[in-house]
Enzyme design. Structure first.
Site, PDB file in Angstrom:
ATOM      1  N   LYS A 197       0.838  -1.205   0.000  1.00 45.09           N
ATOM      2  CA  LYS A 197       0.000   0.000   0.000  1.00 45.09           C
ATOM      3  C   LYS A 197       0.870   1.252   0.000  1.00 45.09           C
ATOM      4  O   LYS A 197       1.638   1.484   0.934  1.00 45.09           O
ATOM      5  CB  LYS A 197      -0.887   0.026   1.247  1.00 45.09           C
ATOM      6  CG  LYS A 197      -1.898   1.171   1.194  1.00 45.09           C
ATOM      7  CD  LYS A 197      -2.568   1.423   2.516  1.00 45.09           C
ATOM      8  CE  LYS A 197      -1.787   2.367   3.398  1.00 45.09           C
ATOM      9  NZ  LYS A 197      -1.625   3.717   2.854  1.00 45.09           N
ATOM     10  N   GLY A 249       7.727   4.613   7.706  1.00 43.11           N
ATOM     11  CA  GLY A 249       6.827   5.720   8.017  1.00 43.11           C
ATOM     12  C   GLY A 249       7.169   6.313   9.367  1.00 43.11           C
ATOM     13  O   GLY A 249       8.311   6.216   9.827  1.00 43.11           O
ATOM     14  N   GLU A 252       5.383   6.984  15.254  1.00 42.75           N
ATOM     15  CA  GLU A 252       4.079   6.812  15.906  1.00 42.75           C
ATOM     16  C   GLU A 252       3.331   5.596  15.326  1.00 42.75           C
ATOM     17  O   GLU A 252       2.882   4.720  16.067  1.00 42.75           O
ATOM     18  CB  GLU A 252       3.294   8.097  15.626  1.00 42.75           C
ATOM     19  CG  GLU A 252       2.026   8.271  16.367  1.00 42.75           C
ATOM     20  CD  GLU A 252       1.242   9.435  15.750  1.00 42.75           C
ATOM     21  OE1 GLU A 252       1.827  10.279  15.034  1.00 42.75           O
ATOM     22  OE2 GLU A 252       0.018   9.454  15.973  1.00 42.75           O
ATOM     23  N   GLU A 271      11.139   0.850   9.403  1.00 39.34           N
ATOM     24  CA  GLU A 271      12.095   1.941   9.162  1.00 39.34           C
ATOM     25  C   GLU A 271      11.344   3.229   9.475  1.00 39.34           C
ATOM     26  O   GLU A 271      10.417   3.609   8.773  1.00 39.34           O
ATOM     27  CB  GLU A 271      12.579   1.879   7.707  1.00 39.34           C
ATOM     28  CG  GLU A 271      13.870   2.639   7.503  1.00 39.34           C
ATOM     29  CD  GLU A 271      13.637   3.958   6.813  1.00 39.34           C
ATOM     30  OE1 GLU A 271      13.575   4.963   7.561  1.00 39.34           O
ATOM     31  OE2 GLU A 271      13.512   3.990   5.591  1.00 39.34           O
ATOM     32  N   CYS A 305      13.759  10.668   5.832  1.00 43.18           N
ATOM     33  CA  CYS A 305      13.871  10.267   7.246  1.00 43.18           C
ATOM     34  C   CYS A 305      15.325  10.344   7.713  1.00 43.18           C
ATOM     35  O   CYS A 305      15.585  10.545   8.894  1.00 43.18           O
ATOM     36  CB  CYS A 305      13.272   8.904   7.496  1.00 43.18           C
ATOM     37  SG  CYS A 305      13.410   7.810   6.107  1.00 43.18           S
ATOM     38  N   GLU A 402      11.720  15.069  15.092  1.00 47.27           N
ATOM     39  CA  GLU A 402      11.793  15.043  13.629  1.00 47.27           C
ATOM     40  C   GLU A 402      10.820  16.087  13.056  1.00 47.27           C
ATOM     41  O   GLU A 402       9.647  16.098  13.391  1.00 47.27           O
ATOM     42  CB  GLU A 402      11.419  13.644  13.121  1.00 47.27           C
ATOM     43  CG  GLU A 402      11.596  13.528  11.622  1.00 47.27           C
ATOM     44  CD  GLU A 402      11.294  12.127  11.099  1.00 47.27           C
ATOM     45  OE1 GLU A 402      10.268  11.555  11.494  1.00 47.27           O
ATOM     46  OE2 GLU A 402      12.079  11.626  10.287  1.00 47.27           O
TER      47      GLU A 402
END
Ligand code: ADP
Length: 492
Positions: A197, A249, A252, A271, A305, A402
């Site tokens: 997805k 992603g 959280e 990751e 990231c 971040e």
């Protein structure tokens, strides 16, 4: 003899922004008004009959309507993947699997221009980046893992490997095609089938990849590409017949996934976020380091990231580095991502722009000193000026959290021990960069920095042969290289 004229090119920074427009043509890529789900080798309408819009963040115009997969669609996709796994893919010799994976790689190369244009229209990243990095690197991942498909016994000598089964893969919006390649290629090489997805705001290149997979005659059900938001992702994670979850992603959502699969037999690689430190020592090639820092945080709008969002500069060169960074910031071209001159394109979504702007406010409230480039921004679309903060304290939120935008927090340091302690002092540990003339210093730093990747005298360099992944809240497991194969096999 005539005196030799200096051939030094003096770049007048103002003029860099006055380059004539060099837009890539939208007409070289075809975007359909509506996209369906790719299940069992066919494009199918979603059973809930729901669609959502995909927006061009550079103009706020609607690009297409995308199908939203519900639990029933996810179930159908997993069933198709299971059947393809049991009946075809796990039985197929590695050399045969490789042929399909090579074919996908070549077809991405053939349609590279189209992929680059769609990636930029859908995600807002500069066309230069999609064209020169995202698309070729995606093709390279398929090439690289195709090469492993019939050589797994050499990847794991004297061990026996078997595929895991059905891999559920969930990817983010910052490198849509590349992340899809990153996840699909090793899974297929190792004999697994896939339900993947893409992120809800960047589904288009994954759906184009579905077209390629169909044209490549990959057996039906080996790769299923379904679209939707968090609920669709959760349905993949929670499906009882999925053997492995590969997620890239936010930290959280990574934690939600970990909780969801606790106590099951599902394997996982996660990751997640990062807050990379770039470290410049006083013996570093300063101009090269400044360029590396700019590249590490401002290109691709900081939507990486592993972006070098913290900078530590040794005290004796601090002023020089900050002055050079500010000068370079002024020369960056912010604007239309489809223009080949653009350095910084659009922020991926309005929500993300709000998050970044909020952090910029927090930085000022925390007492840090802000410097922004004077670039004028387009009137429509989601844009953010590249921003630098100095006078930052280690405990400030802009140095700890971040931001995922073009915002750099700079601090000074005196000794190696001090900078190691500061660099390691965040909840993350995905990547870091070291700039120095001394090889011994590089080795000292790489052994002490708690980061999955440490670049030396370069930054944000990627290659399918190199493993990538994090420590601490940046996740676990490695993707890329031989290590990336281990995430998709049982080894006995
Ligand atoms: P970002 O903050 O980078 O948007 P997210 O972690 O929110 O990252 O999203 C990354 C991917 O995870 C997207 O494809 C998104 O749809 C998906 N996702 C979001 N929530 C969930 C969830 N609860 N379970 C599984 N996938 C999810």
């Amino acid at each position: 003899m005539a005196t030799k004229k200096s051939n030094t090119i003096k770049l007048k920074f103002d003029s860099a922004r006055n380059l004539a427009p060099a837009p890539e043509s939208k007409s070289a890529a075809k975007i359909d008004p509506q996209y369906e789900l790719f299940i069992n080798g066919k494009f199918e309408k979603p059973s809930g009959k729901k669609y959502f819009a995909s927006i061009n963040p550079a103009t706020e115009e609607k690009l297409s309507m995308i199908a939203e997969a519900n639990d029933a669609d996810v179930n159908k996709a997993v069933k198709a993947a299971r059947a393809a796994y049991e009946n075809v893919w796990k039985k197929m010799p590695g050399a045969e699997r490789a042929k399909y994976i090579y074919r996908i790689a070549r077809m991405i190369q053939e349609r590279a221009r189209e992929f680059a244009i769609i990636e930029t229209l859908d995600g807002g990243k500069p066309i230069r980046e999609s064209r020169d990095f995202d698309v070729p690197t995606a093709a390279n991942h398929f090439f690289y893992y195709a090469g492993w498909a019939d050589k797994l016994e050499y990847a794991f000598p004297n061990r026996h490997t078997s595929p895991l089964g059905v891999a559920g893969q969930i990817i983010p919006w910052n490198f849509p095609l590349l992340m899809a390649a990153w996840k699909i290629a090793p899974a297929l090489a190792c004999g697994n089938t896939v339900v993947i997805k893409p992120a809800e705001n960047t589904s288009l290149t994954a759906l184009k990849l579905a077209e390629i997979i169909q044209e490549a005659d990959l057996p039906a059900g080996v790769v299923n590409i379904i679209t939707g938001a968090g609920a669709t992702g959760a349905a993949i994670v929670n499906h009882p017949d999925v053997n492995k979850i590969a997620f890239t992603g936010s930290t959280e959502v990574g934690k939600i996934i970990q909780r969801a699969i606790a106590g099951t037999n599902k394997k996982a690689t996660l990751e997640l976020g990062g807050k990379a430190a770039n470290i410049i020592f006083d013996d570093a090639p300063i101009d090269q380091a400044v360029e590396g820092v700019i590249n590490g945080i401002f290109f691709n709008q900081g939507h990486v990231c592993c972006a070098g969002s913290r900078l530590y500069v040794q005290e004796s060169v601090f002023k020089e580095v900050v002055r050079k960074l500010k000068d370079r910031l002024e020369s960056l071209i912010v604007g239309d991502p489809m223009d080949k001159n653009t350095d910084i394109g659009a922020i991926n979504s309005k929500e993300q722009l709000n998050i970044i702007n909020n952090y910029i406010k927090i930085g000022q409230q925390e007492g840090a000193e802000m410097y922004q480039s004077s670039a004028s921004l387009p009137k429509r679309g989601f844009y953010c000026r590249p921003t630098i903060f100095t006078n930052v304290a280690q405990s400030n939120r802009i140095a700890q959290e971040e931001i995922f935008g073009p915002v750099l927090a700079i601090q000074s340091f005196r000794t190696d021990d001090e900078v190691i302690e500061k660099a390691n002092n965040t909840p993350y540990g995905l990547s870091a960069g070291v700039w120095t003339d001394k090889g011994s210093k590089i080795f000292n730093m790489t052994t002490k920095l708690r980061a999955g990747v440490v670049w030396a005298n370069t930054f944000n360099k990627f290659d399918p042969t190199s493993p990538f992944g994090g420590y601490k809240e940046s996740g676990y497991g490695r993707e890329g290289g031989v290590h990336g194969l281990a995430a998709y096999v049982n080894i006995v």
